[in-house]
Design an enzyme around this catalytic site. Sequence first.
Site, PDB file in Angstrom:
ATOM      1  N   ARG A   1      -2.568   3.656  -6.763  1.00  0.00           N
ATOM      2  CA  ARG A   1      -0.959   3.855  -6.827  1.00  0.00           C
ATOM      3  C   ARG A   1      -0.668   4.065  -5.324  1.00  0.00           C
ATOM      4  O   ARG A   1       0.647   4.464  -4.691  1.00  0.00           O
ATOM      5  CB  ARG A   1      -0.869   5.428  -7.293  1.00  0.00           C
ATOM      6  CG  ARG A   1      -0.847   4.719  -9.109  1.00  0.00           C
ATOM      7  CD  ARG A   1      -0.322   5.855 -10.022  1.00  0.00           C
ATOM      8  NE  ARG A   1      -0.481   7.726  -9.314  1.00  0.00           N
ATOM      9  CZ  ARG A   1      -0.817   8.453  -9.593  1.00  0.00           C
ATOM     10  NH1 ARG A   1       0.124   8.490 -10.846  1.00  0.00           N
ATOM     11  NH2 ARG A   1      -0.721  10.115  -9.864  1.00  0.00           N
ATOM     12  N   ASP A   2      -1.096   3.263  -4.451  1.00  0.00           N
ATOM     13  CA  ASP A   2      -0.727   4.204  -2.737  1.00  0.00           C
ATOM     14  C   ASP A   2      -1.553   3.151  -1.783  1.00  0.00           C
ATOM     15  O   ASP A   2      -2.442   3.212  -0.899  1.00  0.00           O
ATOM     16  CB  ASP A   2      -1.508   5.363  -2.454  1.00  0.00           C
ATOM     17  CG  ASP A   2      -0.424   5.784  -1.352  1.00  0.00           C
ATOM     18  OD1 ASP A   2       0.652   5.143  -0.647  1.00  0.00           O
ATOM     19  OD2 ASP A   2      -0.665   6.427  -0.223  1.00  0.00           O
ATOM     20  N   VAL A   3      -2.331   1.879  -2.431  1.00  0.00           N
ATOM     21  CA  VAL A   3      -2.446   1.024  -1.256  1.00  0.00           C
ATOM     22  C   VAL A   3      -1.296  -0.290  -0.983  1.00  0.00           C
ATOM     23  O   VAL A   3      -0.534  -0.636  -1.570  1.00  0.00           O
ATOM     24  CB  VAL A   3      -3.118  -0.765  -2.744  1.00  0.00           C
ATOM     25  CG1 VAL A   3      -3.311  -2.100  -1.811  1.00  0.00           C
ATOM     26  CG2 VAL A   3      -4.043  -0.125  -3.335  1.00  0.00           C
TER      27      VAL A   3
ATOM     28  N   ASN B   1      -3.529   1.987   4.534  1.00  0.00           N
ATOM     29  CA  ASN B   1      -5.156   2.271   3.600  1.00  0.00           C
ATOM     30  C   ASN B   1      -6.045   1.770   3.724  1.00  0.00           C
ATOM     31  O   ASN B   1      -6.662   1.572   3.132  1.00  0.00           O
ATOM     32  CB  ASN B   1      -4.220   3.220   2.061  1.00  0.00           C
ATOM     33  CG  ASN B   1      -3.611   4.435   2.683  1.00  0.00           C
ATOM     34  OD1 ASN B   1      -3.980   5.017   3.474  1.00  0.00           O
ATOM     35  ND2 ASN B   1      -2.571   4.619   1.075  1.00  0.00           N
TER      36      ASN B   1
END
Length: 232
Positions: A71-73, A77
Amino acid sequence: YDIGHFDGTYYIAMEYVRGQDLRRIYNQEVARGRAMPLEPAAHILMGAASGLDYAHRQTSIDGRPLGIVHRDVSPQNILVTYDGHVKLIDFGVAKAEGKLTETRSGVLKGKYSYMSPEQASGDPIDGRTDIFALGITLFEVTTGVRLFKRESEIETLHAVIECNVTAPSEIVPGYDEELEEVVMRALAHDPDDRFATAGDMERALERFLIRRGHPTTASSLAAYMQDLFAEK
């Protein structure tokens, strides 16, 4: 590696990754006055896709799929070590079956400009939302253009939901056709039109690199990193 309590403070000890995140790698290329070459960009995203595929396929002890979604690529990151290994980090907002807490309805987790249309709309998501984020990242580092980022968060969300994607070759003349096909498939509005798994995207990027004669080994990525960050 460890979690504990010392002198009134709780701590988590994690791996130290000696390298740089993809955002800094891209910015370093810009500082040198050039765009990020397609081969190392595809190589790094191939590694990130491999990491996502591993996470997506995880099961519980009794064999049930855990349904992990990062959900936070985003470029921040995705880390690349100086010895050529790719690390996908920060599963802090990851979705998984069986979590003790669930996100409230209407609450969005992750960076808006790297969300998929279904994630931005608050609809149910699966691993294909992470594939979309990989597509955004690959698009941006190889074209130098932010895909959905707008002046405000609400404008950014509207742009993601509308999902109007300009083909990379319309921005960068001579953009490789095979890589463009990978990018556009990952960025399909309908999840069913994307790569079915992150592993499928990983293999598509590997085929592109092999055709270009670019080694897919860690040593080749290490050479790139050591040249780009020689002063480190």
